[in-house]
Design an enzyme around this catalytic site. Structure first.
Site, PDB file in Angstrom:
ATOM      1  N   ASP A 111      -1.020  30.671  11.673  1.00 58.19           N
ATOM      2  CA  ASP A 111      -1.120  31.693  12.194  1.00 58.19           C
ATOM      3  C   ASP A 111      -0.642  32.656  10.991  1.00 58.19           C
ATOM      4  O   ASP A 111      -1.240  32.999  10.023  1.00 58.19           O
ATOM      5  CB  ASP A 111      -0.527  31.623  13.621  1.00 58.19           C
ATOM      6  N   GLY A 130       1.922  32.343   9.410  1.00 59.11           N
ATOM      7  CA  GLY A 130       2.756  31.099   8.188  1.00 59.11           C
ATOM      8  C   GLY A 130       4.112  30.947   8.551  1.00 59.11           C
ATOM      9  O   GLY A 130       5.050  30.297   7.617  1.00 59.11           O
ATOM     10  N   ASP A 182      -0.288  22.073  14.609  1.00 60.64           N
ATOM     11  CA  ASP A 182      -1.433  23.125  15.418  1.00 60.64           C
ATOM     12  C   ASP A 182      -2.423  23.844  14.287  1.00 60.64           C
ATOM     13  O   ASP A 182      -3.526  22.996  14.369  1.00 60.64           O
ATOM     14  CB  ASP A 182      -1.233  22.661  16.778  1.00 60.64           C
ATOM     15  N   ARG A 215      -2.569  22.457  27.312  1.00 60.65           N
ATOM     16  CA  ARG A 215      -2.594  21.064  26.391  1.00 60.65           C
ATOM     17  C   ARG A 215      -3.573  19.639  25.765  1.00 60.65           C
ATOM     18  O   ARG A 215      -3.283  19.319  24.946  1.00 60.65           O
ATOM     19  CB  ARG A 215      -1.352  20.963  26.437  1.00 60.65           C
ATOM     20  N   LYS A 231      -5.634  29.956  11.550  1.00 59.65           N
ATOM     21  CA  LYS A 231      -6.572  31.365  11.421  1.00 59.65           C
ATOM     22  C   LYS A 231      -6.875  32.408  10.525  1.00 59.65           C
ATOM     23  O   LYS A 231      -6.194  32.800   9.935  1.00 59.65           O
ATOM     24  CB  LYS A 231      -5.375  32.061  12.985  1.00 59.65           C
ATOM     25  N   GLY A 256       3.100  21.683  20.081  1.00 60.44           N
ATOM     26  CA  GLY A 256       1.516  21.354  19.795  1.00 60.44           C
ATOM     27  C   GLY A 256       1.225  20.837  18.926  1.00 60.44           C
ATOM     28  O   GLY A 256      -0.310  20.534  19.239  1.00 60.44           O
ATOM     29  N   LEU A 289       5.374  27.123   9.468  1.00 60.67           N
ATOM     30  CA  LEU A 289       5.103  26.290   8.537  1.00 60.67           C
ATOM     31  C   LEU A 289       6.428  26.850   7.529  1.00 60.67           C
ATOM     32  O   LEU A 289       6.832  25.615   7.086  1.00 60.67           O
ATOM     33  CB  LEU A 289       3.892  25.968   8.187  1.00 60.67           C
TER      34      LEU A 289
HETATM   35  P1  5GP Z   1       2.721  31.110  13.095  1.00 57.77           P
HETATM   36  O1  5GP Z   1       4.895  30.970  13.064  1.00 57.77           O
HETATM   37  O2  5GP Z   1       1.983  30.401  11.771  1.00 57.77           O
HETATM   38  O3  5GP Z   1       2.538  32.647  13.291  1.00 57.77           O
HETATM   39  O4  5GP Z   1       2.194  30.347  14.180  1.00 57.77           O
HETATM   40  C1  5GP Z   1       2.042  29.259  14.379  1.00 57.77           C
HETATM   41  C2  5GP Z   1       2.258  29.009  15.935  1.00 57.77           C
HETATM   42  O5  5GP Z   1       2.293  29.729  17.135  1.00 57.77           O
HETATM   43  C3  5GP Z   1       1.962  28.142  16.324  1.00 57.77           C
HETATM   44  O6  5GP Z   1       2.199  26.688  16.014  1.00 57.77           O
HETATM   45  C4  5GP Z   1       1.829  27.614  17.768  1.00 57.77           C
HETATM   46  O7  5GP Z   1       2.713  27.402  18.304  1.00 57.77           O
HETATM   47  C5  5GP Z   1       1.712  29.937  17.939  1.00 57.77           C
HETATM   48  N1  5GP Z   1      -0.016  29.768  17.967  1.00 57.77           N
HETATM   49  C6  5GP Z   1      -0.764  30.682  16.785  1.00 57.77           C
HETATM   50  N2  5GP Z   1      -1.921  30.980  16.873  1.00 57.77           N
HETATM   51  C7  5GP Z   1      -2.265  30.515  18.066  1.00 57.77           C
HETATM   52  C8  5GP Z   1      -2.816  30.453  18.918  1.00 57.77           C
HETATM   53  O8  5GP Z   1      -4.247  30.351  18.671  1.00 57.77           O
HETATM   54  N3  5GP Z   1      -3.312  29.405  20.493  1.00 57.77           N
HETATM   55  C9  5GP Z   1      -1.715  28.888  20.501  1.00 57.77           C
HETATM   56  N4  5GP Z   1      -2.120  28.416  21.709  1.00 57.77           N
HETATM   57  N5  5GP Z   1      -1.106  29.403  19.827  1.00 57.77           N
HETATM   58  C10 5GP Z   1      -0.399  29.958  18.532  1.00 57.77           C
HETATM   59 MG    MG Z   2       3.963  25.868  16.929  1.00 60.51          MG
END
Ligand code: 5GP
Ligand code: MG
Length: 175
Positions: free
Chosen positions: A96, A98, A93, A158, A124, A38, A101
């Site tokens: 969300d 977390g 990218d 993308r 987000k 992403g 990361l």
């Molecule tokens: P986390 O691990 O922080 O929950 O999620 C991060 C990953 O989830 C991001 O790198 C991305 O790939 C995916 N992701 C989270 N929210 C979105 C969104 O609104 N749209 C898309 N396309 N991917 C998301």
């Molecule tokens: Mg990702």
């Protein structure tokens, strides 16, 4: 599709992030880690505005975003350069929950990097499940599912030059 950030708005946000990163690191060398897939487009635009000597590496993170837990995060770090003793900036990218990361950060720390900081294009709101501080943020967004500029829905979108929110008629009715 509802456009959330136009191409021009994205470039302004990325320039602001690049300026902050340049200020933070000065002329110290930096290893930038692209969290595939992403952040591919973000990293390509961002590093061309960085002034220090930059090394580039990548990790591949994927999670199955069901309604269930985040326990399915898979991290492939086989493409990483040697980061021991270097300043590292992990670029993703979107932040969300977390978990992504946080996992990448822990892995890079375990490789004895001198410092590990993080940058995301989008942050987000209201979704965070971990106490994790992102160092550089492009834009804060509400809790909506976004695509474009690297972000996908079922592998597509993308390549859109803007970031948009999918509307119901964009979604696959078989889902
Ligand atoms: P986390 O691990 O922080 O929950 O999620 C991060 C990953 O989830 C991001 O790198 C991305 O790939 C995916 N992701 C989270 N929210 C979105 C969104 O609104 N749209 C898309 N396309 N991917 C998301
Ligand atoms: Mg990702």
């Amino acid at each position: 599709m509802k456009v959330l950030f136009s191409e021009e708005q994205l470039q302004h946000g990325i320039s602001r992030m690049a300026a902050a990163i340049n200020e933070r690191f000065g002329s110290e060398p930096l290893t930038v880690i692209c969290v595939m897939t992403g952040s591919l487009i973000l990293v390509a635009d961002l590093i061309r505005q960085l002034d220090m000597p930059v090394k580039l590496g990548s990790v591949h993170a994927s999670s199955y975003k069901g309604k269930t837990s985040r326990s399915n995060l898979q991290l492939d770090a086989s493409m990483l350069p040697n980061v021991k003793g270097t300043n590292v900036l992990i670029v993703d990218d979107i932040f969300d929950t977390g978990h992504t990361l946080n996992a990448v950060h822990q892995h890079i720390e375990s490789l004895e990097a001198a410092s590990v900081e993080t940058a995301v294009l989008l942050y987000k709101h209201g979704r965070q499940e971990l106490d994790f501080k992102v160092n550089f943020v492009g834009f804060e967004i509400p809790d909506e599912f976004v695509v474009g500029y690297g972000l996908d829905y079922q592998g597509i979108y993308r390549n859109l030059p803007y970031v948009g929110v999918l509307e119901s008629h964009d979604l696959d009715p078989d889902e």
